[in-house]
Design a protein around this motif. Structure first.
Motif, PDB file in Angstrom:
ATOM      1  N   GLY A   1       0.818  -1.205   0.000  1.00  0.00           N
ATOM      2  CA  GLY A   1       0.000   0.000   0.000  1.00  0.00           C
ATOM      3  C   GLY A   1       0.854   1.257   0.000  1.00  0.00           C
ATOM      4  O   GLY A   1       0.542   2.244  -0.671  1.00  0.00           O
TER       5      GLY A   1
ATOM      6  N   ALA B   1       2.322   1.626  -3.450  1.00  0.00           N
ATOM      7  CA  ALA B   1       1.309   2.169  -4.355  1.00  0.00           C
ATOM      8  C   ALA B   1       1.158   3.676  -4.171  1.00  0.00           C
ATOM      9  O   ALA B   1       1.055   4.422  -5.150  1.00  0.00           O
TER      10      ALA B   1
ATOM     11  N   LEU C   1      -1.489   0.894  -9.350  1.00  0.00           N
ATOM     12  CA  LEU C   1      -2.729   0.144  -9.242  1.00  0.00           C
ATOM     13  C   LEU C   1      -2.471  -1.348  -9.046  1.00  0.00           C
ATOM     14  O   LEU C   1      -3.195  -2.022  -8.305  1.00  0.00           O
ATOM     15  N   THR C   2      -1.438  -1.859  -9.693  1.00  0.00           N
ATOM     16  CA  THR C   2      -1.075  -3.261  -9.515  1.00  0.00           C
ATOM     17  C   THR C   2      -0.634  -3.519  -8.080  1.00  0.00           C
ATOM     18  O   THR C   2      -1.046  -4.506  -7.451  1.00  0.00           O
TER      19      THR C   2
ATOM     20  N   LEU D   1      -1.467  -1.777  -5.483  1.00  0.00           N
ATOM     21  CA  LEU D   1      -2.644  -1.622  -4.626  1.00  0.00           C
ATOM     22  C   LEU D   1      -3.541  -2.851  -4.689  1.00  0.00           C
ATOM     23  O   LEU D   1      -4.072  -3.296  -3.668  1.00  0.00           O
ATOM     24  N   ALA D   2      -3.697  -3.415  -5.863  1.00  0.00           N
ATOM     25  CA  ALA D   2      -4.509  -4.628  -5.997  1.00  0.00           C
ATOM     26  C   ALA D   2      -3.876  -5.799  -5.249  1.00  0.00           C
ATOM     27  O   ALA D   2      -4.579  -6.584  -4.604  1.00  0.00           O
ATOM     28  N   LEU D   3      -2.560  -5.920  -5.314  1.00  0.00           N
ATOM     29  CA  LEU D   3      -1.882  -6.979  -4.573  1.00  0.00           C
ATOM     30  C   LEU D   3      -2.010  -6.764  -3.072  1.00  0.00           C
ATOM     31  O   LEU D   3      -2.161  -7.714  -2.308  1.00  0.00           O
ATOM     32  N   HIS D   4      -1.971  -5.511  -2.645  1.00  0.00           N
ATOM     33  CA  HIS D   4      -2.126  -5.199  -1.224  1.00  0.00           C
ATOM     34  C   HIS D   4      -3.525  -5.581  -0.732  1.00  0.00           C
ATOM     35  O   HIS D   4      -3.675  -6.167   0.338  1.00  0.00           O
ATOM     36  N   VAL D   5      -4.533  -5.224  -1.517  1.00  0.00           N
ATOM     37  CA  VAL D   5      -5.908  -5.539  -1.133  1.00  0.00           C
ATOM     38  C   VAL D   5      -6.137  -7.046  -1.132  1.00  0.00           C
ATOM     39  O   VAL D   5      -6.881  -7.572  -0.316  1.00  0.00           O
ATOM     40  N   ALA D   6      -5.448  -7.769  -2.037  1.00  0.00           N
ATOM     41  CA  ALA D   6      -5.584  -9.219  -2.091  1.00  0.00           C
ATOM     42  C   ALA D   6      -4.865  -9.909  -0.939  1.00  0.00           C
ATOM     43  O   ALA D   6      -5.042 -11.106  -0.730  1.00  0.00           O
TER      44      ALA D   6
END
Length: 57
Positions: free
Chosen positions: A3, A6, A37-38, A40-45
Motif C-alpha cells: 500500500g 502504491a 494500481l497493480t 494496490l490490488a496486490l495489497h488488497v488481495a
C-alpha cells in the motif's frame, strides 16, 4: 507494505503529470499509475502483507 509502494507510485505519477515532465514511453505517468494500481490490488488481495495468518484447528 504494498500500500505504501502504491502511494509512492501514485505520487510520482502525479508529479510527472503535473509538472509536464517529458519522459520516454516506459516511465510515462500512465505506466507509473498502472504500476501503482497493480501494487494496490496486490495489497488488497493480501499479498505482501508482512505477516502470515495461521489458524489452529
Amino acid at each position: 507494505m504494498l500500500g505504501i509502494v502504491a502511494a509512492v507510485l501514485f505520487f510520482i505519477a502525479f508529479l510527472i503529470n503535473a509538472a509536464d515532465i517529458s519522459t520516454n514511453d516506459t516511465f510515462s505517468s500512465v505506466n507509473v499509475m498502472l504500476l501503482g494500481l497493480t501494487a494496490l490490488a496486490l495489497h488488497v488481495a493480501g499479498i505482501g502483507a508482512g505477516r502470515s495468518v495461521r489458524r489452529r484447528s
